[in-house]
Design a protein around this motif. Sequence first.
Motif, mmCIF file in Angstrom:
data_model
loop_
_atom_site.group_PDB
_atom_site.id
_atom_site.type_symbol
_atom_site.label_atom_id
_atom_site.label_comp_id
_atom_site.label_asym_id
_atom_site.label_seq_id
_atom_site.Cartn_x
_atom_site.Cartn_y
_atom_site.Cartn_z
ATOM 1 N N UNK A 620 0.829 -1.214 0.000
ATOM 2 C CA UNK A 620 0.000 0.000 0.000
ATOM 3 C C UNK A 620 0.856 1.254 0.000
ATOM 4 N N UNK A 621 1.969 1.199 0.777
ATOM 5 C CA UNK A 621 2.861 2.375 0.777
ATOM 6 C C UNK A 621 3.494 2.577 -0.588
ATOM 7 N N UNK A 622 3.921 1.467 -1.234
ATOM 8 C CA UNK A 622 4.530 1.586 -2.553
ATOM 9 C C UNK A 622 3.520 2.064 -3.582
ATOM 10 N N UNK A 623 2.273 1.537 -3.476
ATOM 11 C CA UNK A 623 1.235 1.986 -4.415
ATOM 12 C C UNK A 623 0.954 3.473 -4.224
ATOM 13 N N UNK A 624 0.869 3.901 -2.957
ATOM 14 C CA UNK A 624 0.638 5.329 -2.708
ATOM 15 C C UNK A 624 1.797 6.164 -3.231
ATOM 16 N N UNK A 667 10.093 9.656 -5.478
ATOM 17 C CA UNK A 667 10.517 8.646 -6.451
ATOM 18 C C UNK A 667 11.887 8.103 -6.125
ATOM 19 N N UNK A 668 12.814 8.960 -5.769
ATOM 20 C CA UNK A 668 14.166 8.491 -5.517
ATOM 21 C C UNK A 668 15.028 9.609 -4.963
ATOM 22 N N UNK A 669 16.343 9.455 -5.075
ATOM 23 C CA UNK A 669 17.328 10.405 -4.571
ATOM 24 C C UNK A 669 18.327 10.703 -5.688
ATOM 25 N N UNK A 693 13.219 7.411 -15.351
ATOM 26 C CA UNK A 693 12.640 6.306 -16.122
ATOM 27 C C UNK A 693 12.977 4.954 -15.482
ATOM 28 N N UNK A 694 14.250 4.804 -15.036
ATOM 29 C CA UNK A 694 14.623 3.552 -14.360
ATOM 30 C C UNK A 694 13.816 3.352 -13.084
ATOM 31 N N UNK A 695 13.642 4.469 -12.335
ATOM 32 C CA UNK A 695 12.873 4.373 -11.097
ATOM 33 C C UNK A 695 11.413 4.013 -11.361
ATOM 34 N N UNK A 696 10.842 4.594 -12.394
ATOM 35 C CA UNK A 696 9.447 4.259 -12.775
ATOM 36 C C UNK A 696 9.336 2.797 -13.190
ATOM 37 N N UNK A 697 10.348 2.309 -13.930
ATOM 38 C CA UNK A 697 10.321 0.893 -14.332
ATOM 39 C C UNK A 697 10.374 -0.044 -13.134
ATOM 40 N N UNK A 699 9.406 0.639 -10.035
ATOM 41 C CA UNK A 699 8.117 0.678 -9.318
ATOM 42 C C UNK A 699 7.011 -0.080 -10.055
ATOM 43 N N UNK A 700 7.031 0.020 -11.387
ATOM 44 C CA UNK A 700 6.026 -0.720 -12.186
ATOM 45 C C UNK A 700 6.198 -2.229 -11.995
ATOM 46 N N UNK A 701 7.468 -2.678 -11.998
ATOM 47 C CA UNK A 701 7.732 -4.122 -11.801
ATOM 48 C C UNK A 701 7.260 -4.584 -10.420
ATOM 49 N N UNK A 702 7.583 -3.779 -9.391
ATOM 50 C CA UNK A 702 7.139 -4.126 -8.037
ATOM 51 C C UNK A 702 5.614 -4.160 -7.936
ATOM 52 N N UNK A 703 4.962 -3.209 -8.601
ATOM 53 C CA UNK A 703 3.493 -3.187 -8.590
ATOM 54 C C UNK A 703 2.902 -4.424 -9.247
ATOM 55 N N UNK A 704 3.469 -4.824 -10.388
ATOM 56 C CA UNK A 704 2.979 -6.028 -11.063
ATOM 57 C C UNK A 704 3.194 -7.267 -10.209
ATOM 58 N N UNK A 705 4.370 -7.345 -9.563
ATOM 59 C CA UNK A 705 4.648 -8.510 -8.699
ATOM 60 C C UNK A 705 3.660 -8.568 -7.529
ATOM 61 N N UNK A 706 3.417 -7.398 -6.935
ATOM 62 C CA UNK A 706 2.457 -7.375 -5.813
ATOM 63 C C UNK A 706 1.046 -7.737 -6.279
ATOM 64 N N UNK A 707 0.669 -7.251 -7.482
ATOM 65 C CA UNK A 707 -0.657 -7.638 -8.015
ATOM 66 C C UNK A 707 -0.755 -9.136 -8.232
ATOM 67 N N UNK A 708 0.300 -9.703 -8.827
ATOM 68 C CA UNK A 708 0.267 -11.154 -9.079
ATOM 69 C C UNK A 708 0.214 -11.942 -7.776
#
Length: 801
Positions: A620-624, A667-669, A693-697, A699-708
């Motif tokens: 939830x924190x990552x999604x937010x 997003x990052x530092x 772009x790397x940071x967005x990628x 986060x997208x991967x982590x979101x997909x993994x959490x969804x799965x």
Amino acid sequence: MLPAYHKLPCVPILTTDDVLCCHVPCLNIFSVFSQLRAQNQVLKKAVVDEQANSASLKEQLKQRDQSLRKQEQEMDSLSFRNQQLAKRVELLQEELAASEAKGKKGKTKGDSPSQHGLQTQSVFDEDLQKKIEENERLHIQFYEADEKHRRQEAELRARLEELEKDSEQHQGVVDGLTTKYMETIERLQGDKARLEVKAQTLEREAKECRMRTEECQQQLRRCQSELNRQVKQSSSVIQEKVPFNDTSDDYNSLNVPPHNRRHQLKARDVAGQALSFLQDLVAALLNFHSYTEQRVHIYPLDSSIEPISPLNQKFSQYLHENAAFVRPLEDSFLQLHQSITEDTVTVLETVVKLKSFADNFSSYTHFLQKILPYQLKSLEEECEATLCTAALTAKNQELQSDMKRVTSVFEKLQNYINLLALPSMLSFDSLCLKTLTSAVFTQLAACLHSLHDAIKEMSKHYNQKASLEQELPTVTQKLCTTTECLLGSLGSLTNSTGKIATFFSNNLDFFTSSGYSPRGSTVALNPLQADSMLANKKKAAAYIHAIKKPRPQSVPYREALSNRRILTSSTESREGLTQQVQQSQEKIARLEQEKEHWLLEAQLGKVRLEKENQRIADLEAQLAAALGGSPNSQTAAASTLSAQSHEEAGTEQKAAGKETTLCTSLVGMLCTTPTVEHVNEESREQLIKTHYMARVGELTTQLQISDSKAVHFHSECRALAKRLAIAEKSRETLSEEVKLANQNITRLQDELATTKRSYEDQLSMMSDHLCSMNETLSKQREEIDTLKLGSKGNAKKNKSR
């Protein structure tokens, strides 16, 4: 109408300089990216909707074209058919006009002079028609008369044939009877001749028997005279040599029967079996009365919803007191069993504890008589219910008669048990007591069988009533459960009464036999004689001990007997206790294993739950963080980040030795240097772009993994829920199968008992039949021997002639 993407707000395109000049460049870029992504999704959805609408419109257009072509074809066919019908109408009109013209021309020509001839011709035709009808009627009558004559003739001929056949049959019967009578006459004449011969032989045998009887009477006279002489001699010897007579009084120390140890062991064994059966009966009676009380509170009125009738309240109060009348039966019989030992004398005259059991049984019978009217009234209330059918009413009436029958059987049992308890309080003649005992025990066995039959009928009627009640719309699960428990108690009651009846019938010979009988006395054994018997036994044991006294190594007989009993009982109890300890240890070990298993399962479940909660919180924190949350949260985050950046800028101005500055965001530092004049603008923009772009990628991967993972856990939870439901259903089905199996076991046991009883009856009948056949065979053999003797005598006579 414009598509959905025309309504989207216009987003200004930001350059790299604008992003760098802003205090929070990272946040603006990410917000622009998220807005563009949302607009892209909306545009994709609008394009898909428009494509679907265009495809549907094309399909509708095709359908409209097809329907239009079909209607044009129908119009062409209808117009062609209309033209044909118009032509046909014109032709018909022309034909009608032509026919009308021809009719007018015929009328104008005038009438012919042959009208008179036509009238005469019509008169002749009418006369001819009448004659034809009359002729036809006469022909019909003639045909009917002819048919009737033929039918009568055929019936008479058939009757004649039948009479001829009957006469032939009667003649054959007369001839057969004549021959039969002739054969019977010849056979009777032969029998007469044989009987005359047999009568002659019997006369000779009677003469021989008279001679033998005379000889036997002479021998009897000689024996009687010899016995009288011996009696006189013996009486004189007794009067001279014996100073006392041990049979002159009712009781004497020399008139005590010996102690029968086998009888005592058998009596204790029988009492132990009867105690186990009585314990089963007491448990079944307690369950039956308790479940009847529960049923009264549930049906026909549920006491948790509305108050029951005063009669049922009183009935429930009486049923609640059933343990006070049922438990003493077991306690008193247990005391009776404990009083029967190897060292006692067990007969009806010495069993004093039987009186307490009879009193407790009488109190329980009075309890049944007290609750019987309430039972009948309760069943009548059930019949008066609104949903009570005619079949239920009939079953209730049958149950009323069954309860009356059971109560009457218990009253008979009470009377017989009271009769058995009388010899322990009063003294009876031995012959009278033996007759009374055998009659009472026989009637008691028959009464126990009738009790088993009555309870079996009541159980059957209760089963039928329960099946009818389950069809009612207002039946509840509580009522069904109580009814099942009541039927189970009735089944156990039926089994226990059947076992008691079978046990009593099998041991009826032991009950009616006399284990102890005093010599030369008409008075039955009394407690005083029993005490003397035990005293004599102790004296005999002491005598044996005195004989063995010079041997110090030996053990006294009385002590050996007690040690043997103690050793036997201790060995049996030790073996039983050892088995119980082993079973308890195995059960404790199994329960400990199950406890450890379930503790581990609970700990694992707790750890999994904490992990899942932590993972969900992280997701939830990552999604937010990835989605930026709501606009209010975005503005709050931006304000906090701007404040942090201002504080960092102040610290940079105060700290002199610092060469680099840290730029933080959601997003990052990113590390930047304050000297921007030595760094190329294009490389900086490229670095920032690649970093985000790397940071967005990521986060997208982590979101997909959490969804799965969430989908996987959801499917696992659904599968576990389904397995749990299947397990519950299987448990219910298995419980039903267990109930059915128990019912089948009880039914098979009843059938086995019935079959055994029928086989025993058949064996007794066959034994009686065999006895009768043996008697008939012996009679036939005697007749054959007499006939052989007669034939030999006739042969000798013929030879002498």
